[in-house]
Design a protein around this motif. Structure first.
Motif, PDB file in Angstrom:
ATOM      1  N   SER A 181       0.834  -1.202   0.000  1.00 37.03           N
ATOM      2  CA  SER A 181       0.000   0.000   0.000  1.00 37.03           C
ATOM      3  C   SER A 181       0.864   1.245   0.000  1.00 37.03           C
ATOM      4  O   SER A 181       1.940   1.272   0.580  1.00 37.03           O
ATOM      5  CB  SER A 181      -0.950   0.019   1.199  1.00 37.03           C
ATOM      6  OG  SER A 181      -0.242   0.221   2.393  1.00 37.03           O
ATOM      7  N   GLN A 182       0.382   2.246  -0.702  1.00 36.95           N
ATOM      8  CA  GLN A 182       0.988   3.580  -0.652  1.00 36.95           C
ATOM      9  C   GLN A 182      -0.124   4.573  -0.382  1.00 36.95           C
ATOM     10  O   GLN A 182      -1.196   4.500  -0.960  1.00 36.95           O
ATOM     11  CB  GLN A 182       1.730   3.914  -1.951  1.00 36.95           C
ATOM     12  CG  GLN A 182       0.861   3.992  -3.199  1.00 36.95           C
ATOM     13  CD  GLN A 182       1.665   4.233  -4.468  1.00 36.95           C
ATOM     14  OE1 GLN A 182       2.700   3.624  -4.684  1.00 36.95           O
ATOM     15  NE2 GLN A 182       1.177   5.118  -5.324  1.00 36.95           N
ATOM     16  N   GLU A 183       0.137   5.445   0.571  1.00 41.83           N
ATOM     17  CA  GLU A 183      -0.890   6.405   0.968  1.00 41.83           C
ATOM     18  C   GLU A 183      -0.234   7.767   1.094  1.00 41.83           C
ATOM     19  O   GLU A 183       0.720   7.927   1.855  1.00 41.83           O
ATOM     20  CB  GLU A 183      -1.465   5.970   2.326  1.00 41.83           C
ATOM     21  CG  GLU A 183      -2.537   6.864   2.872  1.00 41.83           C
ATOM     22  CD  GLU A 183      -2.799   6.616   4.364  1.00 41.83           C
ATOM     23  OE1 GLU A 183      -3.548   7.376   4.957  1.00 41.83           O
ATOM     24  OE2 GLU A 183      -2.218   5.664   4.924  1.00 41.83           O
ATOM     25  N   PHE A 184      -0.734   8.735   0.344  1.00 41.29           N
ATOM     26  CA  PHE A 184      -0.170  10.077   0.410  1.00 41.29           C
ATOM     27  C   PHE A 184      -0.944  10.927   1.406  1.00 41.29           C
ATOM     28  O   PHE A 184      -2.168  10.836   1.491  1.00 41.29           O
ATOM     29  CB  PHE A 184      -0.201  10.729  -0.980  1.00 41.29           C
ATOM     30  CG  PHE A 184       0.895  10.229  -1.877  1.00 41.29           C
ATOM     31  CD1 PHE A 184       2.071  10.943  -2.021  1.00 41.29           C
ATOM     32  CD2 PHE A 184       0.773   9.017  -2.545  1.00 41.29           C
ATOM     33  CE1 PHE A 184       3.094  10.473  -2.835  1.00 41.29           C
ATOM     34  CE2 PHE A 184       1.800   8.542  -3.357  1.00 41.29           C
ATOM     35  CZ  PHE A 184       2.959   9.269  -3.502  1.00 41.29           C
ATOM     36  N   MET A 185      -0.211  11.736   2.151  1.00 40.10           N
ATOM     37  CA  MET A 185      -0.842  12.642   3.103  1.00 40.10           C
ATOM     38  C   MET A 185      -1.417  13.857   2.361  1.00 40.10           C
ATOM     39  O   MET A 185      -0.927  14.219   1.297  1.00 40.10           O
ATOM     40  CB  MET A 185       0.191  13.157   4.108  1.00 40.10           C
ATOM     41  CG  MET A 185       0.950  12.092   4.868  1.00 40.10           C
ATOM     42  SD  MET A 185      -0.102  11.229   6.051  1.00 40.10           S
ATOM     43  CE  MET A 185      -0.422   9.696   5.141  1.00 40.10           C
TER      44      MET A 185
ATOM     45  N   ALA B 176       2.657  11.145  -7.881  1.00 41.07           N
ATOM     46  CA  ALA B 176       2.475  11.573  -6.493  1.00 41.07           C
ATOM     47  C   ALA B 176       0.985  11.699  -6.193  1.00 41.07           C
ATOM     48  O   ALA B 176       0.165  11.887  -7.098  1.00 41.07           O
ATOM     49  CB  ALA B 176       3.167  12.906  -6.256  1.00 41.07           C
ATOM     50  N   MET B 177       0.647  11.596  -4.947  1.00 35.66           N
ATOM     51  CA  MET B 177      -0.720  11.739  -4.445  1.00 35.66           C
ATOM     52  C   MET B 177      -1.675  10.660  -4.947  1.00 35.66           C
ATOM     53  O   MET B 177      -2.887  10.838  -4.914  1.00 35.66           O
ATOM     54  CB  MET B 177      -1.295  13.139  -4.745  1.00 35.66           C
ATOM     55  CG  MET B 177      -0.537  14.287  -4.115  1.00 35.66           C
ATOM     56  SD  MET B 177      -0.341  14.158  -2.305  1.00 35.66           S
ATOM     57  CE  MET B 177      -1.945  14.678  -1.727  1.00 35.66           C
ATOM     58  N   PHE B 178      -1.134   9.522  -5.401  1.00 33.87           N
ATOM     59  CA  PHE B 178      -1.993   8.418  -5.815  1.00 33.87           C
ATOM     60  C   PHE B 178      -1.952   7.343  -4.726  1.00 33.87           C
ATOM     61  O   PHE B 178      -0.909   6.745  -4.470  1.00 33.87           O
ATOM     62  CB  PHE B 178      -1.504   7.842  -7.153  1.00 33.87           C
ATOM     63  CG  PHE B 178      -2.430   6.793  -7.732  1.00 33.87           C
ATOM     64  CD1 PHE B 178      -3.595   7.171  -8.390  1.00 33.87           C
ATOM     65  CD2 PHE B 178      -2.144   5.442  -7.607  1.00 33.87           C
ATOM     66  CE1 PHE B 178      -4.455   6.215  -8.934  1.00 33.87           C
ATOM     67  CE2 PHE B 178      -2.997   4.476  -8.134  1.00 33.87           C
ATOM     68  CZ  PHE B 178      -4.158   4.864  -8.799  1.00 33.87           C
ATOM     69  N   ASP B 179      -3.081   7.134  -4.086  1.00 34.60           N
ATOM     70  CA  ASP B 179      -3.163   6.096  -3.060  1.00 34.60           C
ATOM     71  C   ASP B 179      -3.497   4.757  -3.704  1.00 34.60           C
ATOM     72  O   ASP B 179      -4.342   4.678  -4.602  1.00 34.60           O
ATOM     73  CB  ASP B 179      -4.252   6.440  -2.032  1.00 34.60           C
ATOM     74  CG  ASP B 179      -3.861   7.635  -1.179  1.00 34.60           C
ATOM     75  OD1 ASP B 179      -2.669   7.974  -1.160  1.00 34.60           O
ATOM     76  OD2 ASP B 179      -4.752   8.221  -0.548  1.00 34.60           O
ATOM     77  N   TYR B 180      -2.840   3.715  -3.231  1.00 39.31           N
ATOM     78  CA  TYR B 180      -3.049   2.398  -3.833  1.00 39.31           C
ATOM     79  C   TYR B 180      -2.792   1.312  -2.799  1.00 39.31           C
ATOM     80  O   TYR B 180      -1.899   1.439  -1.964  1.00 39.31           O
ATOM     81  CB  TYR B 180      -2.085   2.214  -5.015  1.00 39.31           C
ATOM     82  CG  TYR B 180      -2.086   0.803  -5.553  1.00 39.31           C
ATOM     83  CD1 TYR B 180      -3.202   0.334  -6.250  1.00 39.31           C
ATOM     84  CD2 TYR B 180      -1.022  -0.063  -5.331  1.00 39.31           C
ATOM     85  CE1 TYR B 180      -3.232  -0.974  -6.719  1.00 39.31           C
ATOM     86  CE2 TYR B 180      -1.044  -1.370  -5.798  1.00 39.31           C
ATOM     87  CZ  TYR B 180      -2.161  -1.822  -6.485  1.00 39.31           C
ATOM     88  OH  TYR B 180      -2.199  -3.105  -6.935  1.00 39.31           O
ATOM     89  N   SER B 181      -3.591   0.275  -2.841  1.00 42.14           N
ATOM     90  CA  SER B 181      -3.270  -0.899  -2.023  1.00 42.14           C
ATOM     91  C   SER B 181      -3.679  -2.174  -2.734  1.00 42.14           C
ATOM     92  O   SER B 181      -4.664  -2.217  -3.466  1.00 42.14           O
ATOM     93  CB  SER B 181      -3.958  -0.820  -0.652  1.00 42.14           C
ATOM     94  OG  SER B 181      -5.341  -0.997  -0.769  1.00 42.14           O
ATOM     95  N   GLN B 182      -2.869  -3.195  -2.549  1.00 46.32           N
ATOM     96  CA  GLN B 182      -3.235  -4.544  -3.005  1.00 46.32           C
ATOM     97  C   GLN B 182      -3.034  -5.477  -1.829  1.00 46.32           C
ATOM     98  O   GLN B 182      -2.038  -5.410  -1.127  1.00 46.32           O
ATOM     99  CB  GLN B 182      -2.384  -4.975  -4.204  1.00 46.32           C
ATOM    100  CG  GLN B 182      -0.895  -5.094  -3.938  1.00 46.32           C
ATOM    101  CD  GLN B 182      -0.113  -5.429  -5.209  1.00 46.32           C
ATOM    102  OE1 GLN B 182      -0.355  -4.864  -6.274  1.00 46.32           O
ATOM    103  NE2 GLN B 182       0.847  -6.340  -5.106  1.00 46.32           N
TER     104      GLN B 182
END
Lengths: 453, 453
Positions: A181-185, B176-182
């Motif tokens: 997961s990647q989550e930007f503030m 940037a600013m792209f939220d993603y999860s698997q």
């Protein structure tokens, strides 16, 4: 002693360089690749938050005999220096007498680490772009561009120390059963600068981590050896009090005059710094697994990128190395077990420091301006001084101990529940250091002692 | 009417094909790319879970006049048929009289959708691999291999309907600013097969969704038009009762004899099917944003891949199209607003069906074998029949209504809290349909009516 292997470390950042030193001393051939030029030959500034080294970082330094060398380039910081909006300045000590974190400039430290790694016999390859990896064979693919010709670099083991946007992890992400997961503030940051006085001294107290807490945004400053401070403005990208609003010189100057009036004297180049330096993003990256058989392992930010509000990004990465090194001592050449135990041991702790770091923005930006919170911290410190065996405050657990982050988080939550009850006591402000309060805390601890370590 | 655009849809799956029909009818030039061969020319089996179409899917079919055509290739399924381990068989109706979901073979439906899209004037390009996209210019990059030469395909708008492992999303993820999860489940699945009788009839009731609930694993079966059933075995990869344990013929046959004795007659090719068909993974993918300016949008699984336990993967994807089409009607050529409103509207609902689907594994695999749960469902149905204006069960909200998933989830949680209390009533099993219980439920509803729609 281990059987010597041919090991590649992708990334010459702090974790990559230190890991390389450890591996070299174990007798391996160690090649470090970095897509960027050698940072010793270029300027390094404009988008950096100063580092703070705390016990976990020092532990990794000590084990390889580098502590003394690095202490020379740092400045001890033993307290928060809080600049309230009414112009008053209050301090809050981080730990007991003599306990301090160390402010380090990222550029200075990283260059030093590369020097030390080279001295140890590590080979660095700069301007070499690693685009992909074959996990099963620990083969790196290198080339000028992502779409161009690639050449193969074959190793026994590869470490991905290539940061939050790791290419090694990127390949692992395309495997089944890989969680990511990647989550930007919604918050960004920008570097600002307090120069030294003409005589090289610091304009404000160099032994404080300076905070200007203003709710949903804040300014902070950490001292450098040359008398300057690296400051960081954290604020939302959009909405009230946001980067979006500070679009011209007048808006910026007015904003600082309103919210940070005492910075006018010390940040002379505000307008230039602000519009020249980029606004950077903050993101939290999590993944699992961190390793591929006995071939590939992620370490540092590539495995667990966190937000900087606890000052533990580097410390957590260095602790990865400490744990890895312990496992190497235990399991010798059995890299499969080393990697498997490494990820199992580190993952819950990486998740815990991610959570602690996320929460600490609120603590820094909002709570440090709240009298009730300052009182709570004072009570905790007073009780902890009286009963050091019964109460170590959360900040100290995280920063001045080597207790696993996950335990620190769990115990911190338990302590916080007690403190919330304590803060409900009538007239707590006037009797905060009374025998009555001491007894109440002792009582609450006793009835749930099972939770304490 | 919209200004005609040149639009590419990446992916010729169910959502891609249906979307293409919508866009073509709006007057656009529509090109659909797929990396695979035309599925009308190849066999399609071995790793498929049958689909169920419910109201949200039908709505999307109706709006473009395809409902009648598709109903011909489906079989209505109005109940769960639960095969308990003691050999008994119980049924549980999904909704009211006449309410049913429709079992459809993925291959049959997908081929039909492509036929219909071609009839509408959509151009399909099979065996064309899209590796990357330039988001700002809606330019696709196509080539034989990821590392080979690519050619550029320029469009006005690109839709990524390329599934859970979307390449379009893959590019967005690197912004940037792209939220993603698997997140991968510890559970996998395997396709098995119940053939038709010699006369083409079904061996077991074709109007039931058959479940063999066994706790941490289960078998399910859905009927096909040709008299056969597509069955799916869901079980953990590792541990007790796992795929790992079924490593040879004897282990497999013993396992089925113990847990699914009544399948011996109807799955004649068990051993062959089991060892020939792959064990497939289950993953949940989430991301945000789903769109890039007025150029690119994700739709269906590429934006929100979910687990199959509610049977809503296709339905949620088709509902994306319904909402998109409504927004096109409202905003005409303003694609920026269309895309922005589309993602804002759909994201909370995609998250809700992801959560509902995850929860439904427990309901199917464990609760359907639990008498108390069956009683609870019976009470809900009885009360709902008496007071249809006051109580629609969660399953019906999700499956037989068009209420946004996020509302269905919230109200379902509220109803569940009431039912948990009702199940605590003494002797509830003997007086479940009494006036007393009815009054209690009415009372509980009234005191919190604000929560109901």
């Amino acid at each position: 002693m281990q059987t010597p292997k041919k090991i590649a470390v992708v990334g010459s950042g702090l974790v990559g360089s230190l890991l390389a030193i450890y591996l070299k001393r174990l007798g391996h051939t160690v090649h470090v690749y970095d897509r960027s030029p050698d940072m010793r030959t270029v300027e390094f500034s404009g988008r950096s938050i100063n580092l703070v080294m705390s016990n976990r970082g020092w532990k990794a330094m000590q084990d390889v005999g580098l502590e003394e060398e690095i202490r020379k380039i740092g400045i001890p910081v033993d307290k928060r220096g809080i600049h309230l909006q009414d112009g008053s300045f209050v301090t809050q000590f981080y730990g007991k007498e003599g306990e301090a974190i160390f402010s380090l400039s990222r550029g200075v430290l990283n260059r030093k680490m590369i020097d030390l790694a080279e001295e140890a016999g590590v080979d660095f390859f700069f301007n070499r772009k690693i685009w992909d990896i074959s996990l099963a064979t620990a083969t790196l693919f290198e080339g000028e561009s992502e779409q161009g010709q690639w050449s193969e670099l074959k190793y026994d083991i590869v470490f991905g120390a290539d940061g939050a946007f790791s290419r090694i992890r990127h390949r692992m992400q395309r495997q089944a059963m890989f969680d990511y997961s990647q989550e930007f503030m919604s918050l960004g940051y920008k570097e600002l600068h307090i120069p030294a006085n003409e005589d090289g001294t610091h304009k404000i107290d160099k032994n404080s981590l300076h905070i200007w807490p203003r709710g949903n945004f804040m300014l902070m400053g950490l001292s450098n050896l040359d008398g300057s401070f690296t400051c960081t403005l954290f604020m939302p990208f959009e909405g009230e009090n946001s980067f979006e609003q500070l679009k011209d010189e007048k808006a910026l100057v007015d904003f600082f005059a309103t919210y940070f009036p005492d910075t006018k004297e010390v940040i002379p180049d505000l307008v230039n710094d602000f519009f020249k330096n980029p606004t950077s993003y903050l993101a939290i990256m999590k993944c699992y697994p961190w390793t591929y058989e006995d071939k590939v392992a992620l370490i540092g930010d590539s495995a667990h990128a966190i937000v900087p509000f606890y000052g533990h990004g580097m410390n957590a990465g260095f602790e990865d190395i400490t744990i890895l090194n312990e496992l190497i001592s235990n399991y010798g050449d059995d890299w499969k077990t080393i990697f498997s135990e490494y990820q199992k041991s580190r993952k819950p702790n990486a998740d815990a420091i991610a959570e602690l770091s996320r929460r600490n923005f609120i603590e820094m930006s909002t709570k440090t301006a709240d009298e009730k919170f300052l009182l709570q911290k004072k009570i905790e410190k007073w009780f902890s001084d009286k009963h050091p065996d019964k109460w170590m405050p959360l900040y100290s657990r995280v920063t001045f101990s080597l207790q696993p982050y996950s335990e620190a988080l769990a115990i911190g939550d338990f302590q916080n529940k007690i403190m919330e009850e304590v803060m409900q006591i009538e007239n707590i402000a006037s009797k905060w250091n009374s025998e009555e309060v001491e007894k109440i805390i002792l009582q609450k601890l006793t009835t749930s002692i099972g939770l304490l370590d």
